[in-house]
Design an enzyme around this catalytic site. Structure first.
Site, PDB file in Angstrom:
ATOM      1  CE  LYS A  73      -6.070   4.436 -25.873  1.00 19.88           C
ATOM      2  NZ  LYS A  73      -6.653   4.230 -24.375  1.00 19.88           N
TER       3      LYS A  73
ATOM      4  CG  ASP B  44      -7.852  11.888 -23.308  1.00 18.34           C
ATOM      5  OD1 ASP B  44      -6.423  11.340 -23.318  1.00 18.34           O
ATOM      6  OD2 ASP B  44      -8.671  11.893 -22.440  1.00 18.34           O
TER       7      ASP B  44
ATOM      8  NE  ARG C 137      -5.206  -2.479 -20.341  1.00 17.65           N
ATOM      9  CZ  ARG C 137      -6.162  -2.086 -21.968  1.00 17.65           C
ATOM     10  NH1 ARG C 137      -6.370  -0.841 -21.065  1.00 17.65           N
ATOM     11  NH2 ARG C 137      -5.485  -3.211 -22.861  1.00 17.65           N
TER      12      ARG C 137
ATOM     13  CE1 TYR D 221      -4.054  -0.421  -0.567  1.00 17.82           C
ATOM     14  CE2 TYR D 221      -3.961  -1.913   1.303  1.00 17.82           C
ATOM     15  CZ  TYR D 221      -4.811  -1.475   0.888  1.00 17.82           C
ATOM     16  OH  TYR D 221      -6.092  -1.982   0.285  1.00 17.82           O
TER      17      TYR D 221
ATOM     18  CB  THR E 115      -3.427   5.333 -21.790  1.00 17.09           C
ATOM     19  OG1 THR E 115      -3.489   5.754 -23.016  1.00 17.09           O
ATOM     20  CG2 THR E 115      -5.078   5.253 -21.694  1.00 17.09           C
TER      21      THR E 115
ATOM     22  CD  GLU F 298      -3.455   4.033   0.045  1.00 19.75           C
ATOM     23  OE1 GLU F 298      -2.769   3.717   0.658  1.00 19.75           O
ATOM     24  OE2 GLU F 298      -4.840   3.262   0.406  1.00 19.75           O
TER      25      GLU F 298
END
Length: 495
Positions: free
Chosen positions: A284, A252, A290, A75, A281, A77
């Site tokens: 691509k 974007d 991903r 974890y 992203t 965060e």
């Protein structure tokens, strides 16, 4: 399985990639054989079908390996140096390397690599702008108060202000993304959304019309970028337009980030040099794992870095490690050559399709996307997508401006060249692929539905045409093998 592979070849012929892949698959199979079988089947399927989905690629086996380790258990965060959990030293180191590599790759002031997807990256950006431009100024007026001690009435006023800001983004049917204000997406619930669209006849953006609309709407966020638009955009001009109305310019670039990274899209067409915030992203054209990422000017960094826990759940350190590898791979001359080749291949593919009588939107492309209008052939996008998949071609149906078939059946197909270029294909292959697609599209017909009307989903295809197409595609793929280091025939003998 691994021991059998190690015993099957001399030491100097053993493949590190094959050893790693085999060991991984063997460990999976010990716990769940069917999952391992499906992983291998996916590799076999991708080797036997030509991937033309514009939003897909093949990341390196090194990037894949980075995701399969104990980092997934941690974890983390918060962000580098500011975690809510102890023991994040190594995660900090990996995330910092990914951020530094991204900043170098895109020549940007700040990078945030935690988003799990492009949609998440857009949410991080939206909330960062709302906090910076709306919430923070309103809180400042309240003096020493913070969110924990303001009254309900004060908080209701802030919430109302944040929920009534305007966003102007490209319409879905014109090539925009769901997260750009589509009514079925959360982005349309966060903002008062206005859409701009392409010219119905040309399929191109009308900059003068957009300029007028921007002056009328005066949005908080002017969102540029696309999911299905085959042309480059003049971001220098749009920056000027945004400044005239005081809008935050957000871009974007999920689809074409890799082309920017490789220098194939540059100058006024490179949004990083002009936008306040850029989202993308990483899987691509960027050819990584991903995931998502936010790039921004330094003044937005404080707000963007709080994507977790404000918007995101816990970061995915194993994916961050893979992003660091992908960014480093993209910071090479080899990758620059690849990025330019992606566009060249798309242009060859588009030109060959036009020559064979297929309607290509806007007459061609300036990036990696080729849009086809199949309604002119009496088909829906769904029929064409399904029929071509049956023949060994993987692509997706896509809406076109004023699409009479809507977003499910569609009137168009979207093709892309990132994956085929990764495999090493060039102009001869693009011409062969175009011929296969054109031949099939001109032979497929709509099947009748139960009432005798043309179906929107069912189709008829001649079996001999299908067999011939599959044969031609296999000939191409036999020359350009996906992950040739992996001996699939050996692995198949175990499942």
């Amino acid at each position: 399985m691994l021991q059998d592979y190690l015993a099957s070849k001399p030491l100097n012929e053993l493949s590190t990639e094959m050893i790693a892949f085999t060991a991984n698959l063997e460990m999976v199979a010990k716990k769940h054989p069917q999952v391992a079988k499906s992983i291998l089947k996916e590799l076999i399927d991708q080797r036997s079908h030509l991937k033309l989905i514009a939003s897909e690629n093949y990341c390196s086996l090194s990037a894949q390996s980075a995701m399969g380790n104990l980092l997934t258990d941690k974890y983390a965060e918060g962000f580098v140096g500011n975690r809510f959990y102890a023991g994040c030293d190594n995660v900090d180191n990996i995330e910092q390397m990914a951020c530094d590599e991204a900043k170098k790759l895109f020549n940007c002031e700040h990078a945030y690599v935690q988003p799990h997807s492009g949609a998440d990256a857009n949410l991080v950006a939206f909330l960062a702008v709302l906090r910076m431009k709306v919430q923070t100024p309103m809180m400042d007026k309240l003096g020493e108060k913070n969110l924990l001690n303001i009254s309900k009435a004060e908080w209701d006023e802030i919430r109302a202000a944040m929920g009534n800001q305007r966003l102007l983004g490209m319409g879905l049917y014109s090539g925009g993304h769901l997260t750009h204000g589509y009514r079925h997406n959360v982005s349309a619930q966060l903002f008062e959304v206005y859409n701009y669209n392409v010219n119905e006849e040309t399929g191109l953006l009308d900059y003068d019309e957009l300029h007028k609309q921007l002056q009328e709407v005066k949005p908080l966020i002017f969102l540029v970028g696309f999911s299905a638009y085959p042309r480059n955009i003049d971001y220098a001009l749009l920056r000027k337009y945004a400044d005239e109305v005081g809008a935050v310019m957000m871009v974007d670039m999920a689809h074409f980030a890799g082309l920017v990274a490789g220098g194939a899209i540059s100058g006024v067409h490179n949004p990083v040099a002009y936008a306040d915030i850029v989202t993308t992203t990483t899987h691509k054209t960027l050819r990584g794992p991903r995931g998502g990422m936010v790039l921004c000017k330094a003044e937005y960094a404080e707000y963007v870095d709080k994507g977790c826990p404000h918007v995101l759940g816990g970061p995915l350190p194993h994916v961050t490690a893979a992003k660091a590898i992908a960014f480093k791979e993209a910071n090479t001359d080899e990758y620059k050559t690849y990025a330019h080749k992606v566009i060249e291949n798309a242009q060859h593919l588009a030109a060959a399709l036009v020559e064979k009588g297929i309607h290509v939107q806007t007459g061609g492309t300036e990036n990696h996307i080729v849009l086809l209008n199949v309604e002119k052939l009496g088909l829906t996008g769904r029929q064409a997508e399904s029929a071509l998949r049956e023949c060994g071609l993987t692509l997706n149906r896509n809406t076109l401006p004023n699409d009479k078939f809507g977003p499910w059946y569609t009137s168009g197909l979207r093709l892309g060249t990132p994956a085929t270029t990764t495999l090493g294909m060039g102009k001869p292959e693009m011409q062969e692929i175009a011929d296969i697609i054109a031949t099939l599209l001109q032979k497929i017909t709509a099947a009748p539905d139960k009432k005798g009307n043309p179906s929107k989903a069912k189709y008829i295809i001649d079996e001999s045409e299908k067999a011939q197409a599959i044969k031609r595609i296999h000939t191409i793929l036999k020359k350009y093998v996906l992950y040739p280091e992996i001996d699939v025939d050996f692995l198949k003998s175990y499942f």
